[in-house]
Scaffold this active site. Structure first.
Site, PDB file in Angstrom:
ATOM      1  CB  THR A  69      -0.924  -0.009   1.236  1.00  0.00           C
ATOM      2  OG1 THR A  69      -1.818  -1.117   1.126  1.00  0.00           O
ATOM      3  CG2 THR A  69      -1.730   1.274   1.334  1.00  0.00           C
TER       4      THR A  69
ATOM      5  CG  HIS B   9      -4.454  -9.186   0.197  1.00  0.00           C
ATOM      6  ND1 HIS B   9      -3.706 -10.103   0.910  1.00  0.00           N
ATOM      7  CD2 HIS B   9      -4.122  -7.963   0.706  1.00  0.00           C
ATOM      8  CE1 HIS B   9      -2.955  -9.452   1.801  1.00  0.00           C
ATOM      9  NE2 HIS B   9      -3.191  -8.156   1.694  1.00  0.00           N
TER      10      HIS B   9
ATOM     11  CG  ASN C 178      -1.029  -9.203   5.257  1.00  0.00           C
ATOM     12  OD1 ASN C 178      -0.450 -10.132   5.800  1.00  0.00           O
ATOM     13  ND2 ASN C 178      -0.449  -8.444   4.355  1.00  0.00           N
TER      14      ASN C 178
ATOM     15  CE1 TYR D 255      -6.196  -4.670   5.313  1.00  0.00           C
ATOM     16  CE2 TYR D 255      -4.514  -6.104   4.397  1.00  0.00           C
ATOM     17  CZ  TYR D 255      -4.875  -4.939   5.045  1.00  0.00           C
ATOM     18  OH  TYR D 255      -3.906  -4.049   5.428  1.00  0.00           O
TER      19      TYR D 255
ATOM     20  CG  ASN E 123      -4.960  -5.315   9.582  1.00  0.00           C
ATOM     21  OD1 ASN E 123      -4.838  -4.242  10.170  1.00  0.00           O
ATOM     22  ND2 ASN E 123      -4.715  -5.437   8.291  1.00  0.00           N
TER      23      ASN E 123
ATOM     24  N   GLY F  62       9.577  -6.686  -0.579  1.00  0.00           N
ATOM     25  CA  GLY F  62       8.683  -5.569  -0.342  1.00  0.00           C
ATOM     26  C   GLY F  62       9.419  -4.251  -0.204  1.00  0.00           C
ATOM     27  NE  ARG F  63       8.441  -1.931   5.861  1.00  0.00           N
ATOM     28  CZ  ARG F  63       8.377  -1.417   7.082  1.00  0.00           C
ATOM     29  NH1 ARG F  63       9.493  -1.020   7.676  1.00  0.00           N
ATOM     30  NH2 ARG F  63       7.227  -1.303   7.701  1.00  0.00           N
TER      31      ARG F  63
END
Length: 361
Positions: free
Chosen positions: A26, A175, A178, A180, A235, A313-314
């Site tokens: 995101t 997805h 995580n 969601y 989450n 990712g990062r």
């Protein structure tokens, strides 16, 4: 070093430049939930990844739980995403869009007028949500979906998948990780339904499998992947007794539906490692692992056959030419966390499209 990581890879009918995937992240740069030219520039800069998986993109207006995240349920969004797919393909890249309905991980201030927070059950997720209007706010209690609404949501994913192909994507990733919406159905703490979508692990998995099957039927299983995160508590996902049995059942059923890939988040604990090894035997198509890997660790996973692709990712936020840096053993640029989800003082490009490549540096 990294001979397999940097060699070409096959993903069903797609030939990838290397075994690197850019993980979905995101970045909150889609004003009015429509990706624009800046988003296209960002992804095009990273087109040397073997496979780009976009940030979470909602298949429905009710799934736009975060500020400034994109959707894919309108023609305006199709046109916006076409800028990205054209830009990535012009550089020889491959790109899947990740479908993320946020469910209860949301706040009404982040959602368009006329929408509402929905989830398997009317149970709020602990924690606060950023809103541009009032900063951090507690996450409210969502409304529980009716059985008919759950079936309707399956069709929302199908329609979004068709729009993804219209927008030029090579495929879609569902997805189901995580915390969601899709994972909210899997977890008995967030899913306390008494209909066919709640109770037994088979019932809790039903929605995910219906979405996967219907999406694959609409656009092809060779264009449909899925992301799972066993043993994650992100989450407000609490752990439960039948985690291994649930995910083994899911992997077996997803293989029957011949999805192109299974993307697993490695939680780096012994229980998760054992689960991943078990799922590897049940899902025999492409397996992508993600979880803080460096080049050497990724190469080892590929050499052992534990993964077919490794997602980063990062490192891709601040190193658009990550593959080239690995190839040249060059140092990686650290990312500025203050601009991961928000613009810098100079604008939305700051911390987004202004990280230099090695050649520019």
């Amino acid at each position: 070093m990294a001979s397999k990581l940097l060699s070409s890879a096959q993903l069903g009918p797609l030939t990838l430049e290397n075994h690197l995937a850019m993980a979905p992240m995101t970045r909150a740069r889609s004003l009015a939930n429509v990706p624009g030219p800046l988003v296209a520039e960002y992804y095009a800069q990273r087109a040397t990844a073997g496979l780009i998986i976009t940030e979470g993109t909602s298949p429905s207006a009710n799934g736009l739980g975060y500020a400034r995240i994109p959707g894919l349920f309108s023609q305006e969004q199709v046109a916006g995403w076409k800028l990205t797919t054209d830009a990535v393909h012009a550089k020889g890249g491959k790109i899947f869009v990740q479908f993320m309905h946020t469910g209860r991980v949301s706040h009404p201030l982040n959602m368009p007028e006329g929408t509402e927070m929905v989830a398997p059950s009317a149970i709020a997720a602990a924690g606060d949500m950023w809103t541009d209007q009032q900063q951090m706010q507690p996450q409210p209690t969502p409304r529980a979906l009716t059985t008919e609404e759950v079936k309707g949501l399956v069709q929302d994913f199908v329609q979004a998948a068709k729009l993804a192909i219209e927008a030029g994507f090579d495929g879609v990733e569902l997805h189901a990780a995580n915390g969601y919406l899709l994972e909210q159905f899997l977890n008995p703490h967030s899913n306390q339904r008494t209909d066919e979508y709640g109770g037994s692990l088979e019932n809790r998995a039903r929605f995910v499998l219906e979405v996967a099957e219907a999406t694959a039927a609409a656009i092809g299983a060779e264009r449909t992947g899925i992301r799972l995160s066993p043993w994650s508590t992100f989450n407000d996902m609490a752990l439960y007794d039948d985690i291994d049995a649930l995910y083994e059942y899911l992997a077996t059923e997803l293989q029957k539906r011949n999805l192109i890939y299974l993307h697993l988040i490695n939680q780096e604990n012994p229980k998760c490692a054992a689960t991943i090894d078990s799922l590897r035997t049940k899902f025999t198509n492409t397996l992508i692992l993600c979880g803080g890997y460096n080049a050497e660790q990724a190469e080892a996973e590929l050499e052992k056959g534990r993964a077919d692709l490794v997602a980063f990712g990062r490192d891709y936020i601040s190193n658009p030419d990550l593959a080239e840096r690995f190839e040249q053993h060059a140092p990686l640029t650290p990312g500025d966390q203050s601009t991961f989800y928000a613009p810098g003082p100079e604008g939305f490009h700051q911390g987004y499209t202004d990280y230099p490549t090695l050649a520019q540096a």
